[in-house]
Design a protein around this motif. Structure first.
Motif, mmCIF file in Angstrom:
data_model
loop_
_atom_site.group_PDB
_atom_site.id
_atom_site.type_symbol
_atom_site.label_atom_id
_atom_site.label_comp_id
_atom_site.label_asym_id
_atom_site.label_seq_id
_atom_site.Cartn_x
_atom_site.Cartn_y
_atom_site.Cartn_z
ATOM 1 N N PHE A 104 39.636 18.590 -70.621
ATOM 2 C CA PHE A 104 40.101 17.313 -70.091
ATOM 3 C C PHE A 104 39.725 17.165 -68.619
ATOM 4 O O PHE A 104 39.852 18.110 -67.838
ATOM 5 C CB PHE A 104 41.616 17.241 -70.252
ATOM 6 N N ASP A 105 39.252 15.983 -68.248
ATOM 7 C CA ASP A 105 38.930 15.680 -66.855
ATOM 8 C C ASP A 105 40.069 14.862 -66.260
ATOM 9 O O ASP A 105 40.221 13.684 -66.588
ATOM 10 C CB ASP A 105 37.627 14.890 -66.776
ATOM 11 N N PRO A 106 40.889 15.454 -65.391
ATOM 12 C CA PRO A 106 42.043 14.735 -64.859
ATOM 13 C C PRO A 106 41.711 13.750 -63.749
ATOM 14 O O PRO A 106 42.594 13.071 -63.236
ATOM 15 C CB PRO A 106 42.928 15.854 -64.325
ATOM 16 N N ASP A 158 61.875 30.599 -73.601
ATOM 17 C CA ASP A 158 61.726 29.781 -74.802
ATOM 18 C C ASP A 158 60.959 28.492 -74.568
ATOM 19 O O ASP A 158 60.321 27.967 -75.482
ATOM 20 C CB ASP A 158 63.112 29.434 -75.366
ATOM 21 N N LEU A 159 61.032 27.966 -73.364
ATOM 22 C CA LEU A 159 60.320 26.751 -73.004
ATOM 23 C C LEU A 159 59.913 26.822 -71.539
ATOM 24 O O LEU A 159 60.500 27.590 -70.763
ATOM 25 C CB LEU A 159 61.182 25.487 -73.158
ATOM 26 N N MET A 160 58.943 25.996 -71.180
ATOM 27 C CA MET A 160 58.690 25.692 -69.779
ATOM 28 C C MET A 160 58.730 24.181 -69.637
ATOM 29 O O MET A 160 58.162 23.458 -70.464
ATOM 30 C CB MET A 160 57.340 26.217 -69.301
ATOM 31 N N MET A 161 59.391 23.697 -68.594
ATOM 32 C CA MET A 161 59.517 22.269 -68.359
ATOM 33 C C MET A 161 59.333 21.972 -66.876
ATOM 34 O O MET A 161 59.549 22.843 -66.036
ATOM 35 C CB MET A 161 60.885 21.751 -68.834
ATOM 36 N N GLY A 162 58.931 20.733 -66.576
ATOM 37 C CA GLY A 162 58.805 20.309 -65.190
ATOM 38 C C GLY A 162 57.394 19.908 -64.831
ATOM 39 O O GLY A 162 56.481 19.945 -65.659
ATOM 40 N N THR A 163 57.204 19.516 -63.587
ATOM 41 C CA THR A 163 55.918 19.041 -63.095
ATOM 42 C C THR A 163 55.195 20.159 -62.354
ATOM 43 O O THR A 163 55.752 20.789 -61.453
ATOM 44 C CB THR A 163 56.112 17.839 -62.148
ATOM 45 N N GLY A 164 53.956 20.390 -62.764
ATOM 46 C CA GLY A 164 53.131 21.426 -62.144
ATOM 47 C C GLY A 164 51.682 20.989 -62.126
ATOM 48 O O GLY A 164 51.356 19.845 -62.466
ATOM 49 N N GLY A 165 50.793 21.897 -61.776
ATOM 50 C CA GLY A 165 49.380 21.567 -61.612
ATOM 51 C C GLY A 165 48.710 21.174 -62.919
ATOM 52 O O GLY A 165 48.890 21.827 -63.944
ATOM 53 N N THR A 166 47.921 20.102 -62.863
ATOM 54 C CA THR A 166 47.122 19.697 -64.025
ATOM 55 C C THR A 166 46.071 20.743 -64.379
ATOM 56 O O THR A 166 45.919 21.089 -65.555
ATOM 57 C CB THR A 166 46.453 18.336 -63.773
ATOM 58 N N PRO A 167 45.325 21.291 -63.394
ATOM 59 C CA PRO A 167 44.354 22.334 -63.746
ATOM 60 C C PRO A 167 45.007 23.520 -64.454
ATOM 61 O O PRO A 167 44.475 24.038 -65.437
ATOM 62 C CB PRO A 167 43.778 22.744 -62.383
ATOM 63 N N GLN A 176 45.770 4.937 -58.392
ATOM 64 C CA GLN A 176 44.672 3.989 -58.580
ATOM 65 C C GLN A 176 43.406 4.697 -59.042
ATOM 66 O O GLN A 176 42.656 4.180 -59.881
ATOM 67 C CB GLN A 176 44.408 3.231 -57.275
ATOM 68 N N LYS A 177 43.177 5.882 -58.499
ATOM 69 C CA LYS A 177 41.999 6.655 -58.910
ATOM 70 C C LYS A 177 42.073 7.000 -60.394
ATOM 71 O O LYS A 177 41.078 6.938 -61.115
ATOM 72 C CB LYS A 177 41.908 7.934 -58.065
ATOM 73 N N ALA A 178 43.276 7.352 -60.865
ATOM 74 C CA ALA A 178 43.457 7.666 -62.281
ATOM 75 C C ALA A 178 43.245 6.435 -63.150
ATOM 76 O O ALA A 178 42.588 6.498 -64.200
ATOM 77 C CB ALA A 178 44.856 8.233 -62.507
ATOM 78 N N LEU A 179 43.780 5.297 -62.714
ATOM 79 C CA LEU A 179 43.611 4.058 -63.477
ATOM 80 C C LEU A 179 42.139 3.647 -63.518
ATOM 81 O O LEU A 179 41.633 3.197 -64.562
ATOM 82 C CB LEU A 179 44.462 2.945 -62.864
ATOM 83 N N ASP A 180 41.450 3.791 -62.402
ATOM 84 C CA ASP A 180 40.026 3.455 -62.350
ATOM 85 C C ASP A 180 39.204 4.341 -63.282
ATOM 86 O O ASP A 180 38.156 3.923 -63.785
ATOM 87 C CB ASP A 180 39.493 3.586 -60.915
ATOM 88 N N ALA A 181 39.691 5.569 -63.490
ATOM 89 C CA ALA A 181 38.998 6.493 -64.401
ATOM 90 C C ALA A 181 39.344 6.239 -65.862
ATOM 91 O O ALA A 181 38.817 6.913 -66.759
ATOM 92 C CB ALA A 181 39.344 7.932 -64.032
#
Length: 331
Positions: free
Chosen positions: A119-121, A210-219, A248-253
């Motif tokens: 995936f290209d983020p 048992d799980l991992m949750m939360g916001t972290g690096g996309t790579p 905006q960069k994500a939307l443009d992509a």
């Protein structure tokens, strides 16, 4: 090199030499307080080893734009150029701060998949994540409330929700998430960094997670997806831009920022490989250990096509090893 040979070959068994080299190179800097020195040594060692691996790789997730790194950058060619093309994701140290502080769960990792399948983020560096093992892989949904997902995992595992442990990065942004998890009776395991290790631990038995949750690096999420493919677990992600410019960069992509990305969205092939070597001790792997003239490493090697997961403990003759890997010095 023929395609049948490539399909039968477990490339991860060669890639692990690169993660071992990076871990050994960074070992002398564990607890020394300088994460840049540790990372630089690991990058040099991994890059040198990758040159000797028989494959045609292009780094698509590297030290890259966020780290402004001159080596193992996005677009760099690695390997000896032979055979089929592969996407390569590298993190010579997942947990540079952990390494510098001498804390648990620092790893050296590399993931490889067929060319064009990662995936290209588009420079969206963070994503919301939900990771769990094979028992509940088909039941959880990132869009559901925390409590509902935890109940689904408990039901799938045949246990009570108060016996679940959720790995969460220790960040101010996760205060509400941690509150919600604990309100269900489940426990949290807070980690300072290193969510590749956290994600894999959530999919492996015997780790206490048992799980991992939360916001972290996309790579890191894409790297983890290559490993999770071999375990039968699941990672779900949703891009989380940090500001309007990144949004905006994500939307443009062409990204749909409301979409939940599955394991198969993050890596679209089942022909991928993963290798990780422990730098410091953790629930997943033991860290580098030095003897009088030996250095011992412990690594995980995974191949998604066969679902094979190998735990490799290697003893390296240090005096001989140093003649082949520039910049590694024993303690």
């Amino acid at each position: 090199m023929s395609e049948p040979y490539m399909s039968d070959r477990n490339l991860a068994l060669e890639l692990v030499r690169a993660t071992e080299a990076a871990a050994i190179a960074s070992g002398p800097f564990v607890g020394a307080g300088d994460k840049n020195m540790a990372d630089g040594a690991a990058v040099d060692a991994m890059r040198a080893r990758l040159k000797t691996v028989h494959f045609n790789g292009t780094v698509v997730i590297g030290e890259g734009e966020k780290d402004e790194a001159p080596m193992l950058f996005n677009g760099e060619q690695v390997g000896d150029g032979s055979g089929a093309k592969f996407d390569v994701a590298v993190d010579p140290i997942d947990g540079t701060r952990l390494t510098a502080l001498g804390m648990d769960n620092a790893l050296s990792v590399i993931a490889v998949a067929e060319g064009g399948t990662m995936f290209d983020p588009s420079a969206v560096f963070y994503m919301e994540k939900l990771v769990t093992g094979p028992e509940a892989a088909d039941m959880v949904d990132l869009r559901l409330p925390v409590k509902q997902n935890l109940h689904l995992v408990a039901k799938a595992k045949g246990t009570h929700i108060n016996q679940l442990t959720v790995c969460v990065l220790d960040r101010p942004r996760h205060a509400k998430l941690v509150e919600d998890i604990r309100a269900t009776g489940a426990r949290t395991r807070m980690i300072l960094d290193g969510d590749v290790a956290g994600a894999i631990a959530a999919c492996r038995e015997g780790t206490g997670v048992d799980l991992m949750m939360g916001t972290g690096g996309t790579p890191e999420g894409i790297v983890a997806a290559c490993a999770i493919k071999a375990t039968g677990g699941v990672i779900q992600g949703r891009l989380a831009p940090v500001d309007d410019a990144e949004r905006q960069k994500a939307l443009d992509a062409g990204h749909d920022l409301d979409a939940v990305l599955s394991t198969d969205d993050l890596v679209t092939t089942d022909n991928c490989f993963f290798a990780a070597t422990g730098i410091t001790d953790g629930k997943l792997l033991r860290g580098v250990r030095y003897g009088r003239d030996t250095v011992t490493t412990q690594s995980l090697v995974m191949r998604s096509l066969s679902g094979t997961v190998r735990l490799i403990e290697a003893e390296h003759k240090l005096s001989r090893y140093l003649t082949n890997v520039v910049g590694i010095m024993p303690r």
